[in-house]
Design a protein around this motif. Structure first.
Motif, PDB file in Angstrom:
ATOM      1  N   LYS A 102      52.163  34.251  66.930  1.00  0.00           N
ATOM      2  CA  LYS A 102      52.218  35.703  67.070  1.00  0.00           C
ATOM      3  C   LYS A 102      53.353  36.081  68.022  1.00  0.00           C
ATOM      4  O   LYS A 102      53.533  35.466  69.068  1.00  0.00           O
ATOM      5  N   GLY A 103      54.119  37.068  67.638  1.00  0.00           N
ATOM      6  CA  GLY A 103      55.279  37.468  68.427  1.00  0.00           C
ATOM      7  C   GLY A 103      56.568  36.856  67.919  1.00  0.00           C
ATOM      8  O   GLY A 103      57.656  37.261  68.332  1.00  0.00           O
ATOM      9  N   ARG A 104      56.452  35.872  67.027  1.00  0.00           N
ATOM     10  CA  ARG A 104      57.635  35.211  66.478  1.00  0.00           C
ATOM     11  C   ARG A 104      57.730  35.402  64.967  1.00  0.00           C
ATOM     12  O   ARG A 104      58.620  34.850  64.323  1.00  0.00           O
ATOM     13  N   LEU A 105      56.824  36.191  64.408  1.00  0.00           N
ATOM     14  CA  LEU A 105      56.750  36.380  62.955  1.00  0.00           C
ATOM     15  C   LEU A 105      57.478  37.658  62.572  1.00  0.00           C
ATOM     16  O   LEU A 105      56.879  38.633  62.116  1.00  0.00           O
ATOM     17  N   ASN A 106      58.785  37.641  62.735  1.00  0.00           N
ATOM     18  CA  ASN A 106      59.579  38.864  62.622  1.00  0.00           C
ATOM     19  C   ASN A 106      60.262  39.045  61.275  1.00  0.00           C
ATOM     20  O   ASN A 106      60.965  40.045  61.081  1.00  0.00           O
ATOM     21  N   SER A 107      60.091  38.100  60.363  1.00  0.00           N
ATOM     22  CA  SER A 107      60.700  38.220  59.039  1.00  0.00           C
ATOM     23  C   SER A 107      59.897  37.385  58.054  1.00  0.00           C
ATOM     24  O   SER A 107      59.041  36.572  58.443  1.00  0.00           O
ATOM     25  N   TYR A 108      60.173  37.594  56.790  1.00  0.00           N
ATOM     26  CA  TYR A 108      59.555  36.766  55.751  1.00  0.00           C
ATOM     27  C   TYR A 108      59.882  35.296  55.989  1.00  0.00           C
ATOM     28  O   TYR A 108      59.025  34.417  55.841  1.00  0.00           O
ATOM     29  N   PHE A 109      61.114  35.008  56.390  1.00  0.00           N
ATOM     30  CA  PHE A 109      61.516  33.632  56.654  1.00  0.00           C
ATOM     31  C   PHE A 109      60.670  33.025  57.777  1.00  0.00           C
ATOM     32  O   PHE A 109      60.220  31.878  57.675  1.00  0.00           O
ATOM     33  N   ILE A 121      61.118  27.154  63.052  1.00  0.00           N
ATOM     34  CA  ILE A 121      61.133  28.578  63.335  1.00  0.00           C
ATOM     35  C   ILE A 121      62.085  28.887  64.487  1.00  0.00           C
ATOM     36  O   ILE A 121      62.122  28.190  65.497  1.00  0.00           O
ATOM     37  N   GLY A 122      62.928  29.881  64.259  1.00  0.00           N
ATOM     38  CA  GLY A 122      63.897  30.285  65.268  1.00  0.00           C
ATOM     39  C   GLY A 122      65.194  29.501  65.263  1.00  0.00           C
ATOM     40  O   GLY A 122      66.084  29.781  66.062  1.00  0.00           O
ATOM     41  N   LYS A 123      65.321  28.542  64.350  1.00  0.00           N
ATOM     42  CA  LYS A 123      66.528  27.708  64.314  1.00  0.00           C
ATOM     43  C   LYS A 123      67.659  28.412  63.559  1.00  0.00           C
ATOM     44  O   LYS A 123      67.432  29.256  62.706  1.00  0.00           O
ATOM     45  N   PRO A 124      68.931  28.037  63.836  1.00  0.00           N
ATOM     46  CA  PRO A 124      70.081  28.657  63.159  1.00  0.00           C
ATOM     47  C   PRO A 124      70.254  28.145  61.730  1.00  0.00           C
ATOM     48  O   PRO A 124      69.592  27.188  61.314  1.00  0.00           O
ATOM     49  N   ASP A 125      71.155  28.766  61.009  1.00  0.00           N
ATOM     50  CA  ASP A 125      71.338  28.440  59.594  1.00  0.00           C
ATOM     51  C   ASP A 125      71.832  27.016  59.353  1.00  0.00           C
ATOM     52  O   ASP A 125      71.635  26.461  58.273  1.00  0.00           O
ATOM     53  N   ASN A 126      72.486  26.402  60.338  1.00  0.00           N
ATOM     54  CA  ASN A 126      72.981  25.033  60.134  1.00  0.00           C
ATOM     55  C   ASN A 126      71.949  23.975  60.537  1.00  0.00           C
ATOM     56  O   ASN A 126      72.223  22.771  60.461  1.00  0.00           O
ATOM     57  N   THR A 155      69.072  22.447  54.818  1.00  0.00           N
ATOM     58  CA  THR A 155      69.451  23.249  55.973  1.00  0.00           C
ATOM     59  C   THR A 155      68.669  24.570  55.949  1.00  0.00           C
ATOM     60  O   THR A 155      68.089  24.950  54.934  1.00  0.00           O
ATOM     61  N   MET A 156      68.694  25.258  57.077  1.00  0.00           N
ATOM     62  CA  MET A 156      68.041  26.558  57.144  1.00  0.00           C
ATOM     63  C   MET A 156      68.661  27.526  56.144  1.00  0.00           C
ATOM     64  O   MET A 156      67.948  28.323  55.508  1.00  0.00           O
ATOM     65  N   ALA A 157      69.970  27.466  55.993  1.00  0.00           N
ATOM     66  CA  ALA A 157      70.644  28.346  55.033  1.00  0.00           C
ATOM     67  C   ALA A 157      70.136  28.082  53.622  1.00  0.00           C
ATOM     68  O   ALA A 157      69.918  29.027  52.843  1.00  0.00           O
TER      69      ALA A 157
END
Length: 228
Positions: A102-109, A121-126, A155-157
Motif C-alpha cells: 500500500k502506498g506503492r500501487l500507483n499504476s497498473y504496472f 516494483i519501483g525499478k527502472p525500465d532497464n 527487462t522492465m521495458a
C-alpha cells in the motif's frame, strides 16, 4: 462500471463489483479496473482455476491472482481453501496479499508487478527480472511471451510493453489513460487551473468538454500547474 463483469454470473455481479472497489479504495489503488484487468489476465475472474500447465512440487497456482501454494501458506490459508471460496470471499485474500505494498500501487504496472514479480516494483525500465535465487534465464523461460526480443531475459521495458500488448484496444484507455485521470479530473473541477490551462494551451479542447479523451497527458498538466 468495472470491466469484465460479464464474466461473473449476473446474480453475483453487484456484490463482486462493490468488493473490488472496496479493496481498491482500501489499498489506495486509484483505478479498480487495474485489479479487474489483472484478475482477467491471470484467471479469467475464476476463483477456482488452477494453472495445471505449470505444476509445482506442492500444488498449483490457484485463484483470481494465481496464488502459489507458498504464498497462500504465508497468508495463512492454502490453495485448496482458496479454490473453494467465492470471488467476493477470495478478494479478502487479494487485499491481504497486496496490503504490504500500500502506498506503492500507483499504476497498473505497479499492481501487476506485485502479483508477478514483487522484487521489481519501483525499478527502472532497464531493470532485468532476476533475484539471487531466480536467474534471469529462468524468468524468461517461464514467461517466453514477455521476452519480446528473445534474448533470454526480461527487462522492465519489455514487461510494460507486454502488458500494453495484452490489453484489448477497447479497454486500453480504461487501464492506461486513467493513470492520469485523477489529476485531469482536478483540472476539470478547478476554475483557476482551467484558466491557466487555457492560457498555456490556447485553442485546445476545453477541459470541461471531453478533456479526458483528448491527447493531453500528464506532462502538459504539470507544466500548466507550474504556471499558476
Amino acid at each position: 462500471m468495472l470491466l469484465y463483469l460479464n464474466l461473473v454470473p449476473a446474480s453475483q455481479q453487484l456484490a463482486f463489483e462493490n468488493k473490488v472497489k472496496s479493496v481498491a479504495s482500501a489499498l489506495g489503488i486509484s483505478n479498480a479496473n487495474w485489479l479487474m484487468q489483472i484478475m482477467k489476465a491471470e484467471s479469467g475472474l475464476r476463483p477456482d482455476i488452477e494453472n495445471t500447465s505449470y505444476p509445482m512440487s506442492n500444488g498449483y497456482a490457484t485463484g483470481l491472482i494465481q496464488f502459489t501454494p507458498d504464498t497462500a501458506k504465508s497468508l495463512g490459508t492454502s490453495t485448496q481453501a482458496l479454490k473453494k471460496m467465492s470471488r467476493v470471499e477470495q478478494m479478502d485474500w487479494v487485499y491481504k496479499y497486496l496490503l504490504p505494498y500500500k502506498g506503492r500501487l500507483n499504476s497498473y504496472f505497479d499492481v501487476y508487478l506485485v502479483v508477478f514479480f514483487p522484487a521489481a516494483i519501483g525499478k527502472p525500465d532497464n531493470y532485468v527480472f532476476e533475484t539471487s535465487r531466480i536467474s534471469r534465464g529462468s524468468v524468461a523461460k517461464s514467461n517466453p511471451t514477455m521476452d519480446i526480443n528473445k534474448d533470454a531475459k526480461i527487462t522492465m521495458a519489455e514487461f510494460k510493453q507486454y502488458l500494453k500488448n495484452t490489453v484489448g484496444k477497447q479497454y486500453f484507455d480504461a487501464i492506461f489513460n486513467t493513470m492520469v485521470s485523477e489529476p485531469l479530473q482536478f483540472i476539470k473541477k478547478n476554475p483557476i487551473v482551467i484558466a491557466a490551462f487555457a492560457q498555456y494551451a490556447p485553442g485546445k479542447t476545453c477541459p470541461s468538454k471531453g478533456f479526458d479523451s483528448s491527447p493531453m497527458r500528464l506532462q502538459w498538466f504539470q507544466q500548466c500547474l507550474s504556471k499558476i
